[in-house]
Scaffold this motif. Structure first.
Motif, PDB file in Angstrom:
ATOM      1  N   GLY A  50      77.818 119.015  70.692  1.00 43.61           N
ATOM      2  CA  GLY A  50      77.344 119.315  72.036  1.00 43.61           C
ATOM      3  C   GLY A  50      76.931 120.764  72.198  1.00 43.61           C
ATOM      4  O   GLY A  50      76.983 121.556  71.265  1.00 43.61           O
ATOM      5  N   ARG A  51      76.526 121.111  73.412  1.00 48.11           N
ATOM      6  CA  ARG A  51      76.058 122.470  73.693  1.00 48.11           C
ATOM      7  C   ARG A  51      77.179 123.500  73.695  1.00 48.11           C
ATOM      8  O   ARG A  51      76.933 124.672  73.471  1.00 48.11           O
ATOM      9  N   THR A  52      78.400 123.057  73.965  1.00 54.01           N
ATOM     10  CA  THR A  52      79.502 124.017  74.033  1.00 54.01           C
ATOM     11  C   THR A  52      80.669 123.664  73.124  1.00 54.01           C
ATOM     12  O   THR A  52      81.653 124.387  73.088  1.00 54.01           O
ATOM     13  N   SER A  53      80.566 122.568  72.397  1.00 55.43           N
ATOM     14  CA  SER A  53      81.679 122.188  71.532  1.00 55.43           C
ATOM     15  C   SER A  53      81.251 121.160  70.494  1.00 55.43           C
ATOM     16  O   SER A  53      80.185 120.553  70.607  1.00 55.43           O
ATOM     17  N   VAL A  54      82.120 120.993  69.513  1.00 49.35           N
ATOM     18  CA  VAL A  54      81.957 119.988  68.470  1.00 49.35           C
ATOM     19  C   VAL A  54      83.273 119.232  68.371  1.00 49.35           C
ATOM     20  O   VAL A  54      84.347 119.847  68.390  1.00 49.35           O
ATOM     21  N   PHE A  55      83.194 117.914  68.292  1.00 46.77           N
ATOM     22  CA  PHE A  55      84.377 117.088  68.113  1.00 46.77           C
ATOM     23  C   PHE A  55      84.173 116.216  66.893  1.00 46.77           C
ATOM     24  O   PHE A  55      83.089 115.668  66.692  1.00 46.77           O
ATOM     25  N   VAL A  78      77.095 135.105  71.689  1.00 46.23           N
ATOM     26  CA  VAL A  78      78.486 135.536  71.543  1.00 46.23           C
ATOM     27  C   VAL A  78      78.978 135.229  70.126  1.00 46.23           C
ATOM     28  O   VAL A  78      79.174 134.070  69.775  1.00 46.23           O
ATOM     29  N   CYS A  79      79.170 136.272  69.346  1.00 45.43           N
ATOM     30  CA  CYS A  79      79.604 136.102  67.956  1.00 45.43           C
ATOM     31  C   CYS A  79      81.096 136.371  67.786  1.00 45.43           C
ATOM     32  O   CYS A  79      81.528 136.805  66.730  1.00 45.43           O
ATOM     33  N   GLN A  80      81.854 136.117  68.815  1.00 50.56           N
ATOM     34  CA  GLN A  80      83.310 136.265  68.755  1.00 50.56           C
ATOM     35  C   GLN A  80      83.937 134.888  68.939  1.00 50.56           C
ATOM     36  O   GLN A  80      83.397 134.049  69.651  1.00 50.56           O
ATOM     37  N   PRO A  81      85.082 134.657  68.301  1.00 50.48           N
ATOM     38  CA  PRO A  81      85.732 133.356  68.475  1.00 50.48           C
ATOM     39  C   PRO A  81      86.285 133.192  69.887  1.00 50.48           C
ATOM     40  O   PRO A  81      86.848 134.129  70.456  1.00 50.48           O
ATOM     41  N   SER A  82      86.101 132.001  70.434  1.00 52.87           N
ATOM     42  CA  SER A  82      86.670 131.651  71.740  1.00 52.87           C
ATOM     43  C   SER A  82      88.145 131.295  71.555  1.00 52.87           C
ATOM     44  O   SER A  82      88.635 131.189  70.420  1.00 52.87           O
ATOM     45  N   GLN A  83      88.847 131.043  72.642  1.00 49.01           N
ATOM     46  CA  GLN A  83      90.241 130.593  72.553  1.00 49.01           C
ATOM     47  C   GLN A  83      90.320 129.244  71.823  1.00 49.01           C
ATOM     48  O   GLN A  83      91.225 129.018  71.028  1.00 49.01           O
ATOM     49  N   VAL A 108      75.688 136.649  61.990  1.00 45.17           N
ATOM     50  CA  VAL A 108      76.734 135.901  61.300  1.00 45.17           C
ATOM     51  C   VAL A 108      77.982 136.773  61.210  1.00 45.17           C
ATOM     52  O   VAL A 108      77.904 137.942  60.844  1.00 45.17           O
ATOM     53  N   ARG A 109      79.128 136.189  61.561  1.00 47.87           N
ATOM     54  CA  ARG A 109      80.403 136.897  61.490  1.00 47.87           C
ATOM     55  C   ARG A 109      81.428 135.997  60.802  1.00 47.87           C
ATOM     56  O   ARG A 109      81.349 134.775  60.887  1.00 47.87           O
ATOM     57  N   ALA A 110      82.393 136.638  60.140  1.00 44.08           N
ATOM     58  CA  ALA A 110      83.484 135.911  59.492  1.00 44.08           C
ATOM     59  C   ALA A 110      84.815 136.419  60.035  1.00 44.08           C
ATOM     60  O   ALA A 110      84.950 137.614  60.355  1.00 44.08           O
ATOM     61  N   PHE A 111      85.782 135.505  60.120  1.00 46.59           N
ATOM     62  CA  PHE A 111      87.078 135.817  60.703  1.00 46.59           C
ATOM     63  C   PHE A 111      88.203 135.160  59.908  1.00 46.59           C
ATOM     64  O   PHE A 111      88.016 134.090  59.332  1.00 46.59           O
ATOM     65  N   LEU A 112      89.353 135.793  59.939  1.00 50.02           N
ATOM     66  CA  LEU A 112      90.573 135.174  59.448  1.00 50.02           C
ATOM     67  C   LEU A 112      91.077 134.203  60.513  1.00 50.02           C
ATOM     68  O   LEU A 112      90.601 134.221  61.649  1.00 50.02           O
ATOM     69  N   SER A 113      92.064 133.408  60.181  1.00 49.28           N
ATOM     70  CA  SER A 113      92.627 132.471  61.154  1.00 49.28           C
ATOM     71  C   SER A 113      93.173 133.170  62.391  1.00 49.28           C
ATOM     72  O   SER A 113      93.188 132.598  63.471  1.00 49.28           O
ATOM     73  N   SER A 114      93.589 134.416  62.234  1.00 48.65           N
ATOM     74  CA  SER A 114      94.115 135.204  63.354  1.00 48.65           C
ATOM     75  C   SER A 114      93.019 135.672  64.305  1.00 48.65           C
ATOM     76  O   SER A 114      93.312 136.162  65.386  1.00 48.65           O
ATOM     77  N   GLY A 115      91.763 135.559  63.878  1.00 52.04           N
ATOM     78  CA  GLY A 115      90.645 136.047  64.672  1.00 52.04           C
ATOM     79  C   GLY A 115      90.199 137.435  64.255  1.00 52.04           C
ATOM     80  O   GLY A 115      89.236 137.972  64.795  1.00 52.04           O
ATOM     81  N   GLU A 116      90.884 138.014  63.273  1.00 54.49           N
ATOM     82  CA  GLU A 116      90.507 139.335  62.779  1.00 54.49           C
ATOM     83  C   GLU A 116      89.217 139.238  61.961  1.00 54.49           C
ATOM     84  O   GLU A 116      89.099 138.379  61.085  1.00 54.49           O
ATOM     85  N   PRO A 117      88.236 140.116  62.235  1.00 57.00           N
ATOM     86  CA  PRO A 117      86.975 140.046  61.496  1.00 57.00           C
ATOM     87  C   PRO A 117      87.129 140.486  60.043  1.00 57.00           C
ATOM     88  O   PRO A 117      87.975 141.324  59.728  1.00 57.00           O
ATOM     89  N   VAL A 118      86.316 139.888  59.184  1.00 56.30           N
ATOM     90  CA  VAL A 118      86.225 140.287  57.781  1.00 56.30           C
ATOM     91  C   VAL A 118      84.754 140.448  57.419  1.00 56.30           C
ATOM     92  O   VAL A 118      83.883 139.815  58.009  1.00 56.30           O
ATOM     93  N   GLU A 119      84.496 141.287  56.457  1.00 55.52           N
ATOM     94  CA  GLU A 119      83.129 141.550  55.998  1.00 55.52           C
ATOM     95  C   GLU A 119      82.599 140.352  55.210  1.00 55.52           C
ATOM     96  O   GLU A 119      83.345 139.658  54.531  1.00 55.52           O
ATOM     97  N   ILE A 120      81.289 140.146  55.327  1.00 54.07           N
ATOM     98  CA  ILE A 120      80.617 139.091  54.554  1.00 54.07           C
ATOM     99  C   ILE A 120      79.749 139.755  53.493  1.00 54.07           C
ATOM    100  O   ILE A 120      78.946 140.640  53.802  1.00 54.07           O
ATOM    101  N   GLU A 121      79.909 139.313  52.253  1.00 54.08           N
ATOM    102  CA  GLU A 121      79.045 139.752  51.171  1.00 54.08           C
ATOM    103  C   GLU A 121      78.234 138.548  50.703  1.00 54.08           C
ATOM    104  O   GLU A 121      78.799 137.532  50.281  1.00 54.08           O
ATOM    105  N   VAL A 122      76.923 138.648  50.800  1.00 54.92           N
ATOM    106  CA  VAL A 122      76.039 137.576  50.338  1.00 54.92           C
ATOM    107  C   VAL A 122      75.709 137.881  48.880  1.00 54.92           C
ATOM    108  O   VAL A 122      75.261 138.969  48.542  1.00 54.92           O
TER     109      VAL A 122
END
Length: 124
Positions: A50-55, A78-83, A108-122
């Protein structure tokens, strides 16, 4: 602690194209890692995009040890994780990639499970 995630160039290009093709809806998938590099995506099976979610039904996922992360798109800027994203991250562990509109490599952004950002290397 992980401070960088490595993603194969072909996979990153494919993920960006998937995000564009699903737009204005979100898409979601699971990332396969081999030798420390994300190389493939499994699109979430039998789901609602959907426009705001995936199930989707997690019982339909294959039992594989090389699935080490998730990916999904945000059809907005918005490239930040929602709740809801953080809750999802906590259930699946690993690395979580978010692709934001307009779906360029800069979105494009990458995050740990905690929501902390991590760098992406292509990588090639």
């Amino acid at each position: 602690m992980i401070d960088k995630v490595r993603v194969r160039k072909e996979l990153m290009e494919y993920l960006l194209e998937l995000a564009k093709s699903f737009y204005p809806n979100e898409f979601a998938g699971f990332l396969r890692e081999r030798d420390g590099v994300f190389e493939e995506v499994l699109i979430a099976p039998a789901g609602h995009f959907g426009r705001t979610s995936v199930f989707f039904n997690t019982w339909m996922l294959p039992l594989e040890h090389d699935i080490k992360g998730t990916v999904h798109s945000h059809p907005n800027h918005v490239c930040q994780p929602s709740q809801q994203d953080l809750w999802f991250f906590s259930k699946f562990g690993g690395i979580h990639i978010i692709l934001c509109y307009p779906f360029t490599p800069a979105d494009v952004r990458a995050f740990l499970s905690s929501g902390e950002p991590v760098e992406i290397e292509v990588v090639p």
